[in-house]
Design a protein around this motif. Structure first.
Motif, mmCIF file in Angstrom:
data_model
loop_
_atom_site.group_PDB
_atom_site.id
_atom_site.type_symbol
_atom_site.label_atom_id
_atom_site.label_comp_id
_atom_site.label_asym_id
_atom_site.label_seq_id
_atom_site.Cartn_x
_atom_site.Cartn_y
_atom_site.Cartn_z
ATOM 1 N N MET A 179 0.566 -1.206 -0.003
ATOM 2 C CA MET A 179 0.242 -0.051 -0.087
ATOM 3 C C MET A 179 0.875 1.387 0.006
ATOM 4 O O MET A 179 1.381 1.993 1.398
ATOM 5 N N PRO A 180 1.118 1.197 -1.451
ATOM 6 C CA PRO A 180 2.472 3.208 -1.357
ATOM 7 C C PRO A 180 1.708 3.970 -0.708
ATOM 8 O O PRO A 180 2.219 5.240 -0.805
ATOM 9 N N LYS A 181 0.382 4.114 -1.033
ATOM 10 C CA LYS A 181 -0.034 5.302 -0.373
ATOM 11 C C LYS A 181 -0.270 6.079 1.275
ATOM 12 O O LYS A 181 -0.241 7.411 1.534
ATOM 13 N N LEU A 182 0.240 4.341 1.831
ATOM 14 C CA LEU A 182 -0.066 4.764 3.315
ATOM 15 C C LEU A 182 2.002 4.776 3.855
ATOM 16 O O LEU A 182 2.155 4.792 5.227
ATOM 17 N N LEU A 183 2.180 5.339 2.684
ATOM 18 C CA LEU A 183 4.110 5.650 2.781
ATOM 19 C C LEU A 183 3.935 6.596 4.140
ATOM 20 O O LEU A 183 5.340 6.335 5.332
ATOM 21 N N ASN A 184 3.664 7.503 4.449
ATOM 22 C CA ASN A 184 3.319 8.813 5.498
ATOM 23 C C ASN A 184 3.328 8.198 6.871
ATOM 24 O O ASN A 184 4.365 8.108 7.816
ATOM 25 N N PHE A 185 2.379 7.263 7.102
ATOM 26 C CA PHE A 185 2.003 6.706 8.630
ATOM 27 C C PHE A 185 2.722 5.490 8.634
ATOM 28 O O PHE A 185 3.008 5.508 9.451
ATOM 29 N N ILE A 186 3.205 4.714 7.718
ATOM 30 C CA ILE A 186 4.291 4.356 8.047
ATOM 31 C C ILE A 186 5.393 3.801 8.502
ATOM 32 O O ILE A 186 5.917 3.653 9.681
ATOM 33 N N VAL A 187 5.932 5.160 8.139
ATOM 34 C CA VAL A 187 7.033 5.884 8.584
ATOM 35 C C VAL A 187 7.362 6.113 9.133
ATOM 36 O O VAL A 187 7.784 6.064 10.593
ATOM 37 N N ALA A 188 5.680 6.999 9.916
ATOM 38 C CA ALA A 188 5.361 7.759 11.431
ATOM 39 C C ALA A 188 5.674 7.122 12.600
ATOM 40 O O ALA A 188 6.547 6.906 13.096
ATOM 41 N N ALA A 189 4.945 6.066 12.027
ATOM 42 C CA ALA A 189 4.830 4.666 12.819
ATOM 43 C C ALA A 189 6.009 3.952 13.098
ATOM 44 O O ALA A 189 6.618 3.659 14.389
#
Length: 51
Positions: free
Chosen positions: A22-32
């Motif tokens: 899910m590349p659209k969740l990149l910001n959330f995944i990096v933050a988590a």
């Protein structure tokens, strides 16, 4: 037989797979990921080891 399981590489692997799926969740995944690694660094992963 002792098995040592490190938490940080598992978090990295899961984050990488999630980014591929899910590349659209990149910001959330990096933050988590950064929050999780920071908490592990502050409090230690002694309680999370499998022996």
């Amino acid at each position: 037989m002792n098995t040592h399981l490190a938490v940080t590489p598992l978090i990295s692997l899961l984050a990488g797979i999630m980014i591929l799926v899910m590349p659209k969740l990149l910001n959330f995944i990096v933050a988590a990921y950064l929050i999780a690694v920071g908490l592990i660094g502050l409090f230690g992963s002694g309680a999370l080891r499998v022996s």
